[in-house]
Enzyme design. Structure first.
Site, mmCIF file in Angstrom:
data_model
loop_
_atom_site.group_PDB
_atom_site.id
_atom_site.type_symbol
_atom_site.label_atom_id
_atom_site.label_comp_id
_atom_site.label_asym_id
_atom_site.label_seq_id
_atom_site.Cartn_x
_atom_site.Cartn_y
_atom_site.Cartn_z
ATOM 1 N N ASP A 264 -3.421 46.515 18.979
ATOM 2 C CA ASP A 264 -3.715 46.875 20.355
ATOM 3 C C ASP A 264 -2.736 46.230 21.322
ATOM 4 O OD1 ASP A 264 -5.824 48.488 19.758
ATOM 5 O OD2 ASP A 264 -7.381 47.021 20.193
ATOM 6 N N MET B 52 -14.588 45.118 30.906
ATOM 7 C CA MET B 52 -13.872 46.272 31.470
ATOM 8 C C MET B 52 -14.518 46.746 32.765
ATOM 9 S SD MET B 52 -13.375 48.238 27.809
ATOM 10 C CE MET B 52 -15.138 48.059 27.452
ATOM 11 N N THR C 110 -15.253 37.087 20.456
ATOM 12 C CA THR C 110 -15.233 37.967 21.617
ATOM 13 C C THR C 110 -14.959 37.165 22.888
ATOM 14 O OG1 THR C 110 -16.407 39.763 22.725
ATOM 15 C CG2 THR C 110 -17.722 37.844 22.067
ATOM 16 N N ALA C 111 -14.464 37.837 23.905
ATOM 17 C CA ALA C 111 -14.029 37.158 25.129
ATOM 18 C C ALA C 111 -15.165 36.370 25.780
ATOM 19 C CB ALA C 111 -13.472 38.182 26.117
ATOM 20 N N LYS D 125 -4.184 50.614 23.935
ATOM 21 C CA LYS D 125 -5.221 51.346 24.667
ATOM 22 C C LYS D 125 -5.604 50.466 25.850
ATOM 23 C CE LYS D 125 -8.510 53.260 22.234
ATOM 24 N NZ LYS D 125 -8.310 54.664 22.612
ATOM 25 N N GLU E 180 0.833 -1.200 0.000
ATOM 26 C CA GLU E 180 0.000 0.000 0.000
ATOM 27 C C GLU E 180 0.871 1.254 0.000
ATOM 28 O OE1 GLU E 180 -2.790 -0.044 3.175
ATOM 29 O OE2 GLU E 180 -3.721 -1.939 2.572
#
Length: 493
Positions: free
Chosen positions: A263, A400, A346-347, A285, A36
C-alpha cells in the site's frame, strides 16, 4: 577491463574481514589468562569442541574458569604461556595486562604459525570473535571489525528474534536427510523444490520436527519435486509505520516473499526489511487520490499466485481493520488460492500506546469502537448507529474521517454527546513526523484544519483522552519518535 577503460562492476563489494567458520572439535587450543574475559572466550572454544588448556600465569583462576574445569570441559595449568606446547595448537588466545606481554604473545603465535587473538587489543589479533546467534548446526556470526562490539550485540539480538529456537532441530534433520535426498532426487529443480518445501516447514511454527517427521518428509520427496509449485497469498499487517512495531511473523513473511504488493501508506523502512530479491509493486489506495482499483489488485494476486509465486499483500495497520481484506480473501478462496492473514498493530492501538492512554479506562469507558469516517462514496456513512456511538461511556476511534470531521462532530452533538467531550487527532502515527492535536468535540473541525488533510489521520473521541497530560503525550517508543505536538489549553478540560 571493459571497453573504454571502465571497470567491470565487482561481484562482491570490499570486505573489512572475511567471515570463516573454524572447525575445532578435538583440536588443541591454548589460552593464556585467568580473567572473566578469558573464561568467556574459553567457554566459546569449549562449546565448539576444542581441547582447551588454560595457562593462568601468576594469578588465581576466576570462578568461571574453575567451574569449566570442574565440569571437565577444560584443563587449567599454573604458570605462564611460555611453557606451553604450541606445536599442535589450532588457535591461541590471551588476556594480557600490558602491551609488551600482548606483543610477545602475538609474536610467538606468529612464529609458530598459530592464529591468535589478544582480548581488547585488535592490533595483535589475526582473527576476531564476533557476536554469535546459535541455532547449531546453524550458526550466524556478526562482525563489526572490532569497531563497535555493542552494535554487533544489538544486531545479534535483532537476528535472535527472527530465528525460532526450533531451527536447530530442523537443521539437524536436514543434515540427516541430505544424502538420502541426494540419492532420490536429481540435481537442480527437483532438489531445490524439495529443500524450499523443507525450509517452509522449518519456519512454519515454533516447534521442532516430531519423531516421525523424517519418514513423512522423505515419503513425499519425489511428489514434492514433481508437483508444480503452488503459489499462495499472505495478507500482512505492516502496522502504523514504525518498523519496530512489525511482528516477527510479518518479518518472516517479508523475508520469504517472491512478490510484495504494498500500500501507499507502508513506510520505506518496513520495505527495507523485505527479502532483497522480492519484486515490489506499489498498489496504492489513498482517499482523494488516484488509486489502484480493488479489482485490479485482486487480479494481480490471482495471476501471481497461479504462476507459483509467494505473494505478500502488505497493508498498513491491520488487514482486518478497514483494510478491505474481506474482499481479497473472498476472491482468493473462490479461485482456490491458499491465503493466510498475519495481523498488524492498528493505528488506534499505536496512538494509545504513544500517549500512554487506556482506551477502556475503567473510570471513563466500558467499550471501544473503531468506526470508518467515510462510506464507499466518500461521504459520511449513513448506516452507522450514531446514537450508540454518542454514548459518553464509549471510546470511539474514527479512521479515514479527516474530510468528514465537521459532519461527525455535528452528528455526535446532535445525538447528545457533550460539546466539551475530549478528542485527540493524530496524523502519521508512530512515524518521526507524527503530529497530534488535543481539543474538544466542538472544536474538531478547527483541529483538523490545523493537522491538515495530506496525511493519514485518526481521531479519538471520549473521556479517556482527558487523561493525557503534556508530559505523557511527549513520551514515545524511542527518542526522537515525535516531532510536533499541539497541547490543549488548560481551560479546555
Amino acid at each position: 577491463m571493459a571497453a573504454g577503460g571502465s571497470k567491470t562492476p565487482a561481484r562482491m563489494e570490499a570486505l573489512a574481514v572475511l567471515p570463516l567458520f573454524f572447525r575445532l572439535k578435538g583440536r588443541p587450543v591454548l589460552v593464556a589468562g585467568a580473567s572473566e574475559a578469558a573464561a568467556w572466550k574459553t567457554e566459546l572454544l569449549a562449546a565448539a569442541g576444542a581441547d582447551v588448556t588454560v595457562y593462568l600465569g601468576g594469578g588465581p583462576a576466576c570462578d568461571e574458569l574453575l567451574a569449566l574445569e570442574a565440569g571437565g570441559r577444560i584443563s587449567v595449568r599454573a604458570g605462564g604461556w611460555q611453557a606451553a606446547d604450541w606445536r599442535e595448537a589450532g588457535l591461541a588466545l590471551a588476556d594480557c595486562d600490558g602491551e609488551d606481554e600482548a606483543e610477545a604473545f602475538a609474536a610467538r603465535a606468529k612464529a609458530e604459525g598459530v592464529p591468535c587473538n589478544v582480548i581488547d587489543k585488535p592490533a595483535h589479533c589475526s582473527f576476531q570473535f564476533g557476536a554469535i546467534v546459535n541455532r547449531s548446526p546453524v550458526v550466524v556470526g556478526i562482525s563489526t571489525d572490532g569497531a563497535a562490539p555493542i552494535l554487533g550485540q544489538a544486531i545479534r539480538r535483532r537476528i535472535e528474534t527472527l530465528l525460532p529456537k526450533a531451527l536447530a532441530e530442523w537443521a539437524g534433520l536436514a543434515a540427516s536427510l541430505r544424502d538420502l535426498v541426494g540419492a532420490r532426487l536429481k540435481p537442480g529443480g527437483p532438489r531445490r523444490a524439495f529443500w524450499e518445501h523443507f525450509a517452509d516447514l522449518s519456519f512454519a511454527g515454533q516447534s521442532g520436527p516430531d519423531e516421525g517427521a523424517a519418514e513423512r518428509i522423505l515419503a513425499t520427496a519425489e511428489t514434492i519435486a514433481k508437483t508444480p509449485r503452488t503459489g499462495s497469498v499472505t495478507l500482512v499487517g505492516a502496522g502504523p509505520g514504525d518498523p519496530e512495531l512489525l511482528t516477527l511473523k510479518a518479518m518472516r513473511a517479508l523475508q520469504s516473499a517472491d512478490v510484495i504488493l504494498f500500500d501507499d501508506l507502508v513506510s520505506p523502512e518496513i520495505l527495507e526489511l523485505a527479502r532483497r530479491e522480492a519484486r515490489r509493486m506499489l498498489v496504492g489506495k489513498r482517499g482523494g487520490r488516484t488509486s489502484c482499483r480493488q479489482e485490479d489488485i485482486n487480479r494481480m494476486m490471482l495471476d501471481l499466485a497461479r504462476a507459483g509465486r509467494r505473494v505478500v499483500r502488505l497493508k498498513s495497520g491491520d488487514p482486518s481493520i478497514f483494510g478491505r481484506s474481506g474482499e481479497e480473501i473472498a476472491a482468493l478462496k473462490e479461485a482456490g488460492i491458499p491465503v493466510s492473514v498475519i495481523p498488524g498493530i492498528t493505528a488506534a492501538s499505536a496512538l494509545a500506546a504513544g500517549t500512554n492512554t487506556s482506551l477502556t479506562h475503567r473510570d471513563c469507558a466500558q467499550s471501544v469502537r473503531f468506526v470508518t469516517g467515510h462510506s464507499k462514496k466518500g461521504a459520511l456513512p449513513d448506516d452507522v448507529d450514531w446514537r450508540a456511538i454518542a454514548d459518553p461511556k464509549t471510546t470511539t476511534m474514527f479512521y479515514m474521517g479527516g474530510r468528514t470531521a465537521n459532519e461527525i462532530s455535528n452528528r455526535l452533538m446532535a445525538e447528545g454527546l457533550a460539546p466539551e467531550t475530549p478528542i485527540l487527532i493524530a496524523s502519521n502515527i508512530s512515524r518521526p513526523e507524527e503530529k497530534r492535536w488535543h481539543g474538544t468535540l466542538a472544536s474538531l473541525g478547527s483541529g483538523m484544519a490545523e493537522i491538515g488533510y495530506d496525511n493519514p489521520v485518526l481521531f479519538g473521541v471520549g473521556r479517556v483522552f482527558a487523561k493525557a497530560d503534556a508530559a505523557t503525550e511527549r513520551q514515545a517508543f524511542q527518542p526522537g519518535y515525535l516531532k510536533e505536538t499541539q497541547a490543549l489549553p488548560a481551560t479546555a478540560w
